[in-house]
Design a protein around this motif. Structure first.
Motif, short mmCIF file in Angstrom:
data_model
loop_
_atom_site.label_atom_id
_atom_site.label_comp_id
_atom_site.label_asym_id
_atom_site.label_seq_id
_atom_site.Cartn_x
_atom_site.Cartn_y
_atom_site.Cartn_z
N PRO A 1 29.86 36.05 42.87
CA PRO A 1 30.20 37.45 42.56
C PRO A 1 29.75 38.43 43.65
CG PRO A 1 29.34 36.35 40.61
CD PRO A 1 29.10 35.42 41.76
N ARG B 1 32.23 38.24 46.48
CA ARG B 1 33.45 38.97 46.14
C ARG B 1 33.27 40.47 46.30
NH1 ARG B 1 34.39 38.73 41.04
NH2 ARG B 1 33.07 37.06 40.30
N ARG B 2 32.13 40.97 45.88
CA ARG B 2 31.88 42.42 46.02
C ARG B 2 31.90 42.82 47.48
NH1 ARG B 2 28.21 41.42 41.72
NH2 ARG B 2 26.46 41.16 43.16
N VAL C 1 35.50 43.07 48.62
CA VAL C 1 36.13 44.30 48.12
C VAL C 1 35.68 45.50 48.95
CG1 VAL C 1 36.27 45.89 46.16
CG2 VAL C 1 36.44 43.42 45.78
N ASP D 1 46.33 39.94 47.86
CA ASP D 1 45.24 38.95 47.85
C ASP D 1 45.87 37.57 47.95
OD1 ASP D 1 42.76 37.71 47.55
OD2 ASP D 1 42.86 37.78 45.36
N THR E 1 40.54 36.19 40.21
CA THR E 1 39.26 36.87 40.00
C THR E 1 39.03 37.98 41.02
OG1 THR E 1 38.36 34.80 39.12
CG2 THR E 1 36.78 36.52 39.68
N LEU E 2 39.20 37.67 42.31
CA LEU E 2 39.06 38.70 43.33
C LEU E 2 40.17 39.74 43.20
CD1 LEU E 2 37.81 39.94 45.87
CD2 LEU E 2 39.17 38.34 47.23
N ASP F 1 39.11 42.29 40.78
CA ASP F 1 38.08 43.17 41.35
C ASP F 1 38.72 44.22 42.28
OD1 ASP F 1 36.19 41.66 40.05
OD2 ASP F 1 35.56 40.55 41.84
N GLU G 1 40.43 47.02 40.30
CA GLU G 1 39.49 48.03 39.81
C GLU G 1 39.11 48.99 40.93
OE1 GLU G 1 38.40 48.60 36.77
OE2 GLU G 1 39.53 46.94 35.90
N ALA G 2 38.97 48.46 42.14
CA ALA G 2 38.49 49.27 43.27
C ALA G 2 39.53 50.27 43.75
CB ALA G 2 38.05 48.36 44.42
N HIS H 1 45.35 37.96 33.10
CA HIS H 1 45.49 39.37 33.44
C HIS H 1 46.82 39.94 32.97
CE1 HIS H 1 41.89 38.70 35.82
NE2 HIS H 1 42.49 37.71 36.43
#
Length: 249
Positions: free
Chosen positions: A42, A45-46, A49, A62, A69-70, A73, A76-77, A101
């Motif tokens: 995680p 991944r952050r 992002v 992506d 999963t990424l 993320d 959201e960003a 999703h």
């Protein structure tokens, strides 16, 4: 796995075999990623992002998105107003990503080959590939495709497992090399996780990866070494001045 692609920088395993392997891995993929990363995935991944310099309204692709999963993320960003397209060549991975999703109009998934993206030129503000580049048969072509689909000035981010030189990373590499195949056998995927170790050993070092990005027409902004160098994050951009759009063959 059958060996191919002896004349260029790229994974030598047959693409169809890799695709089938990831189809079989899809049910355990995310849990195993978390376990074999020592709970660091995680955090990685952050960092990926953050590397796209996210802003509301951005469009991001992506590539080699796996279960999404990424991609989630990233979505959201770049909210509100942004969107993310996840791309993977494994039908089972894409099926799982769509199911997880579902109902998000700003997060879509398609099945496609990273070496021949069915996307228009200069469509996205950023492109990411996380733990997928080392599976491609031609790394330079993979980076050229990422550059092609981002706008001039857009970012290309590559997150990938590396062979560390720092002592902490070397300690982690012992875990990775010796225990990951064992964990794979415990979940009935011994050959897949033995391949994971082999593909990491065969992947070029960080400076060679940067050179491949430049050969593909990208400007490398920085290389970040995460978790003692066990993972590298390459951040690049498509030059603002127009460059030739020829994709290496």
């Amino acid at each position: 796995m059958q060996s191919v692609n002896a004349d260029r920088d790229g994974n030598r395993a047959a693409p169809d075999q890799i695709r089938g392997m990831f189809d079989r891995l899809s049910p355990v993929y995310d849990r195993m990623n978390l376990l074999i990363s020592g709970l660091q995935e995680p955090h990685w991944r952050r960092r990926a992002v953050q590397a796209i310099d996210p802003r509301p309204g951005m469009r991001v692709v992506d590539v080699a998105c796996g279960t999404g999963t990424l991609s989630a993320d990233l979505r959201e960003a770049v909210a509100p107003g942004g969107s993310v397209l996840g791309v993977d060549f494994s039908p089972r991975m894409i099926e799982l990503a769509r199911r997880r999703h579902a109902g998000r109009l700003d997060l879509l998934f398609i099945e496609a080959d990273a070496l021949d993206l069915p996307l228009p030129d200069a469509t996205f503000d950023a492109a990411t590939i996380a733990f997928g580049m080392r599976n491609l048969a031609d790394y330079a072509r993979g980076f050229a495709q990422l550059r092609r689909v981002v706008r001039p000035g857009g970012r290309v981010v590559c997150l990938e497992i590396a062979r560390p030189t720092h002592w902490l990373g070397r300690l982690a590499a012992v875990w990775f090399d010796r225990l990951v195949p064992l964990l794979g056998r415990l979940v009935g995927q011994g050959e897949a996780y033995a391949y994971l170790v082999r593909s990491t050993r065969d992947y070029p070092g960080p400076e060679r990866v940067a050179a491949l990005m430049r050969e593909a027409g990208l400007e490398v902004i920085r290389i970040a070494y995460l978790s003692g160098g066990m993972v590298t994050l390459h951040v690049a951009s498509r030059p603002a001045d127009r460059v030739a759009d020829r994709v290496p063959t």
